[in-house]
Motif scaffolding. Structure first.
Motif, PDB file in Angstrom:
ATOM      1  N   CYS A 207      12.310   5.057   0.361  1.00 15.10           N
ATOM      2  CA  CYS A 207      11.273   6.092   0.229  1.00 15.10           C
ATOM      3  C   CYS A 207      11.487   7.159   1.308  1.00 15.10           C
ATOM      4  CB  CYS A 207       9.884   5.482   0.370  1.00 15.10           C
ATOM      5  SG  CYS A 207       8.592   6.758   0.488  1.00 15.10           S
ATOM      6  N   PRO A 208      11.738   8.406   0.898  1.00 17.58           N
ATOM      7  CA  PRO A 208      12.053   9.437   1.899  1.00 17.58           C
ATOM      8  C   PRO A 208      10.867   9.789   2.792  1.00 17.58           C
ATOM      9  CG  PRO A 208      11.880  10.393  -0.296  1.00 17.58           C
ATOM     10  CD  PRO A 208      11.777   8.918  -0.473  1.00 17.58           C
ATOM     11  N   MET A 209       9.663   9.457   2.339  1.00 14.71           N
ATOM     12  CA  MET A 209       8.472   9.816   3.119  1.00 14.71           C
ATOM     13  C   MET A 209       7.908   8.632   3.901  1.00 14.71           C
ATOM     14  SD  MET A 209       8.601  12.822   2.265  1.00 14.71           S
ATOM     15  CE  MET A 209       7.253  13.385   3.275  1.00 14.71           C
ATOM     16  N   ASN A 210       8.595   7.497   3.833  1.00  8.95           N
ATOM     17  CA  ASN A 210       8.105   6.309   4.529  1.00  8.95           C
ATOM     18  C   ASN A 210       6.645   5.992   4.133  1.00  8.95           C
ATOM     19  OD1 ASN A 210       8.431   4.187   6.239  1.00  8.95           O
ATOM     20  ND2 ASN A 210       7.861   5.304   8.084  1.00  8.95           N
ATOM     21  N   ALA A 211       6.371   6.193   2.827  1.00  2.00           N
ATOM     22  CA  ALA A 211       4.985   6.100   2.367  1.00  2.00           C
ATOM     23  C   ALA A 211       4.596   4.688   1.905  1.00  2.00           C
ATOM     24  CB  ALA A 211       4.764   7.081   1.216  1.00  2.00           C
ATOM     25  N   ILE A 212       5.601   3.814   1.759  1.00  5.45           N
ATOM     26  CA  ILE A 212       5.296   2.468   1.256  1.00  5.45           C
ATOM     27  C   ILE A 212       5.162   1.506   2.425  1.00  5.45           C
ATOM     28  CG2 ILE A 212       6.091   0.600  -0.262  1.00  5.45           C
ATOM     29  CD1 ILE A 212       7.805   2.733  -1.723  1.00  5.45           C
TER      30      ILE A 212
ATOM     31  N   GLU B 190       1.582   8.379 -11.217  1.00  7.40           N
ATOM     32  CA  GLU B 190       0.338   8.820 -11.857  1.00  7.40           C
ATOM     33  C   GLU B 190      -0.120  10.067 -11.124  1.00  7.40           C
ATOM     34  OE1 GLU B 190      -2.443   5.595 -13.337  1.00  7.40           O
ATOM     35  OE2 GLU B 190      -3.747   6.734 -11.992  1.00  7.40           O
ATOM     36  N   ASN B 191      -0.307  11.151 -11.864  1.00 13.32           N
ATOM     37  CA  ASN B 191      -0.672  12.434 -11.241  1.00 13.32           C
ATOM     38  C   ASN B 191       0.267  12.791 -10.086  1.00 13.32           C
ATOM     39  OD1 ASN B 191      -2.875  12.626 -12.981  1.00 13.32           O
ATOM     40  ND2 ASN B 191      -4.153  11.446 -11.565  1.00 13.32           N
ATOM     41  N   ARG B 192       1.552  12.589 -10.309  1.00 14.52           N
ATOM     42  CA  ARG B 192       2.608  12.925  -9.331  1.00 14.52           C
ATOM     43  C   ARG B 192       2.507  12.149  -8.023  1.00 14.52           C
ATOM     44  NH1 ARG B 192       3.311  19.391  -9.662  1.00 14.52           N
ATOM     45  NH2 ARG B 192       3.915  19.516 -11.828  1.00 14.52           N
ATOM     46  N   LYS B 193       1.887  10.997  -8.091  1.00 15.62           N
ATOM     47  CA  LYS B 193       1.840  10.112  -6.921  1.00 15.62           C
ATOM     48  C   LYS B 193       2.238   8.712  -7.380  1.00 15.62           C
ATOM     49  CE  LYS B 193      -0.055  13.049  -4.002  1.00 15.62           C
ATOM     50  NZ  LYS B 193       0.636  13.538  -2.831  1.00 15.62           N
ATOM     51  N   ALA B 194       2.949   7.989  -6.507  1.00 17.95           N
ATOM     52  CA  ALA B 194       3.300   6.614  -6.859  1.00 17.95           C
ATOM     53  C   ALA B 194       2.103   5.709  -6.614  1.00 17.95           C
ATOM     54  CB  ALA B 194       4.474   6.163  -6.003  1.00 17.95           C
ATOM     55  N   ILE B 195       1.896   4.767  -7.513  1.00 14.91           N
ATOM     56  CA  ILE B 195       0.873   3.753  -7.264  1.00 14.91           C
ATOM     57  C   ILE B 195       1.482   2.363  -7.493  1.00 14.91           C
ATOM     58  CG2 ILE B 195      -1.201   5.140  -7.725  1.00 14.91           C
ATOM     59  CD1 ILE B 195      -1.304   3.851 -10.485  1.00 14.91           C
ATOM     60  N   PRO B 196       1.083   1.375  -6.686  1.00 15.77           N
ATOM     61  CA  PRO B 196       1.640   0.031  -6.897  1.00 15.77           C
ATOM     62  C   PRO B 196       0.982  -0.615  -8.112  1.00 15.77           C
ATOM     63  CG  PRO B 196       0.183   0.065  -4.970  1.00 15.77           C
ATOM     64  CD  PRO B 196       0.186   1.448  -5.543  1.00 15.77           C
ATOM     65  N   LEU B 197       1.752  -1.334  -8.896  1.00 12.85           N
ATOM     66  CA  LEU B 197       1.201  -2.012 -10.080  1.00 12.85           C
ATOM     67  C   LEU B 197       0.671  -3.396  -9.715  1.00 12.85           C
ATOM     68  CD1 LEU B 197       3.989  -1.074 -12.633  1.00 12.85           C
ATOM     69  CD2 LEU B 197       1.685  -0.140 -12.501  1.00 12.85           C
ATOM     70  N   THR B 198       0.927  -3.792  -8.484  1.00 16.25           N
ATOM     71  CA  THR B 198       0.475  -5.114  -8.049  1.00 16.25           C
ATOM     72  C   THR B 198      -0.020  -5.010  -6.611  1.00 16.25           C
ATOM     73  OG1 THR B 198       1.226  -7.350  -7.595  1.00 16.25           O
ATOM     74  CG2 THR B 198       2.856  -5.651  -7.359  1.00 16.25           C
ATOM     75  N   ASP B 199      -0.863  -5.913  -6.209  1.00 15.01           N
ATOM     76  CA  ASP B 199      -1.377  -5.872  -4.838  1.00 15.01           C
ATOM     77  C   ASP B 199      -0.467  -6.603  -3.860  1.00 15.01           C
ATOM     78  OD1 ASP B 199      -3.531  -4.438  -5.534  1.00 15.01           O
ATOM     79  OD2 ASP B 199      -4.822  -6.174  -5.889  1.00 15.01           O
TER      80      ASP B 199
ATOM     81  N   LYS C  80       0.864  -1.196   0.000  1.00 21.57           N
ATOM     82  CA  LYS C  80       0.000   0.000   0.000  1.00 21.57           C
ATOM     83  C   LYS C  80       0.891   1.233   0.000  1.00 21.57           C
ATOM     84  CE  LYS C  80      -4.505  -0.629   0.257  1.00 21.57           C
ATOM     85  NZ  LYS C  80      -5.019  -1.807   0.693  1.00 21.57           N
ATOM     86  N   ILE C  81       0.427   2.300  -0.672  1.00 24.91           N
ATOM     87  CA  ILE C  81       1.168   3.555  -0.633  1.00 24.91           C
ATOM     88  C   ILE C  81       0.285   4.628  -0.003  1.00 24.91           C
ATOM     89  CG2 ILE C  81       2.169   5.399  -2.043  1.00 24.91           C
ATOM     90  CD1 ILE C  81       3.138   3.275  -3.939  1.00 24.91           C
ATOM     91  N   ASN C  82       0.829   5.326   0.969  1.00 19.51           N
ATOM     92  CA  ASN C  82       0.109   6.431   1.593  1.00 19.51           C
ATOM     93  C   ASN C  82       0.212   7.641   0.661  1.00 19.51           C
ATOM     94  OD1 ASN C  82      -0.734   8.601   3.060  1.00 19.51           O
ATOM     95  ND2 ASN C  82       0.338   8.029   4.934  1.00 19.51           N
TER      96      ASN C  82
END
Ligand code: SF4
Length: 239
Positions: free
Chosen positions: A229-234, A203-212, A180-182
């Motif tokens: 990830c510098p934002m600890n978003a993954i 996509e639209n300047r946000k990362a999205i995972p291509l797989t679940d 998941k990406i925050n």
């Protein structure tokens, strides 16, 4: 230990306040513990019923029905259904949160969730009946009209101001190896895409995972992207 404290910052803060209170004013600290115990006991009685009800609604009511009745496009119909749901409810307001979270995840709009929560809090039918008894029917009706108008307007405004992505999705409960990406935290720097292009895209300047989920052989790259990830978003599920 530090990880657990980080995950439960609010609880840790409350415990520190209790400890300080014991040192500063033991009498007040004991009173606080008694009050907390009273509410804890109340919650232990009410919450199992609420979780059961939430699970039943989740299992029995199809997602399409919730989207149709309470979703983004439900308009005034959605507001009135939400108003009715909140008004006929029973129990304290904290019982509404798991129900509303489940409705939100199944497609209800933020505006309608605000209407359900607000009407649950201030215009429940038993509350209106008591209000009419003690303050008179005219007072109750006038307050109901203005409160209802305020609730619907507030729902509309909050729906415009708050994005669903900003609401925690329960990432801590991710199933094993799911990704998941925050979106709120992601700055779109693209580091994860550079490291694991088969698993992330922008996509639209946000990362999205291509797989679940992670496939074992590529887990290393995804783990590296998560660490870098510098934002600890993954987030990757570990359970
Ligand atoms: S590395 Fe993190 S912040 Fe950068 S795009 Fe990927 S998820 Fe977003």
């Amino acid at each position: 230990m530090m990880e657990k404290i980080k995950k439960n910052l609010f609880l840790a803060g409350v415990m520190i306040i209790y400890l300080l209170l014991f040192v500063i004013n033991t009498e007040k600290a004991v009173l606080s513990i008694k009050n907390s115990g009273y509410y804890l006991k109340e919650m232990l009685i009410i919450m199992p019923v609420v979780f059961l009800l939430t699970a039943l609604i989740e299992a029995w009511i199809p997602k399409d029905m919730i989207i149709n009745a309470l979703g983004e496009g439900s308009g005034l119909k959605g507001s009135f259904i939400s108003l009715a749901l909140g008004s006929v409810s029973a129990g304290p307001i904290y019982a509404a949160f798991p129900v509303c979270k489940m409705l939100l995840q199944k497609g209800a709009s933020i505006s309608n969730i605000v209407v359900i929560l607000s009407s649950w809090a201030v215009i429940k039918i038993p509350m209106l009946a008591n209000e009419a008894k003690f303050l008179g029917p005219k007072f109750m009706i006038v307050r109901w009209i203005f409160t209802t108008a305020a609730i619907i307007s507030m729902g509309y405004i909050i729906g415009k101001l708050v994005n669903k992505d900003e609401i925690p999705s329960g990432e801590d409960n991710l199933s094993k190896d799911s990704i998941k990406i925050n979106k709120q935290a992601c700055t779109g720097c693209g580091i994860c895409v550079d490291i694991a292009p088969n698993y992330f895209k922008l996509e639209n300047r946000k990362a999205i995972p291509l797989t679940d989920t992670i496939k074992n052989k590529n887990g290393e790259k995804i783990n590296l992207a998560m660490r870098e990830c510098p934002m600890n978003a993954i987030k990757i599920g570990e359970n």
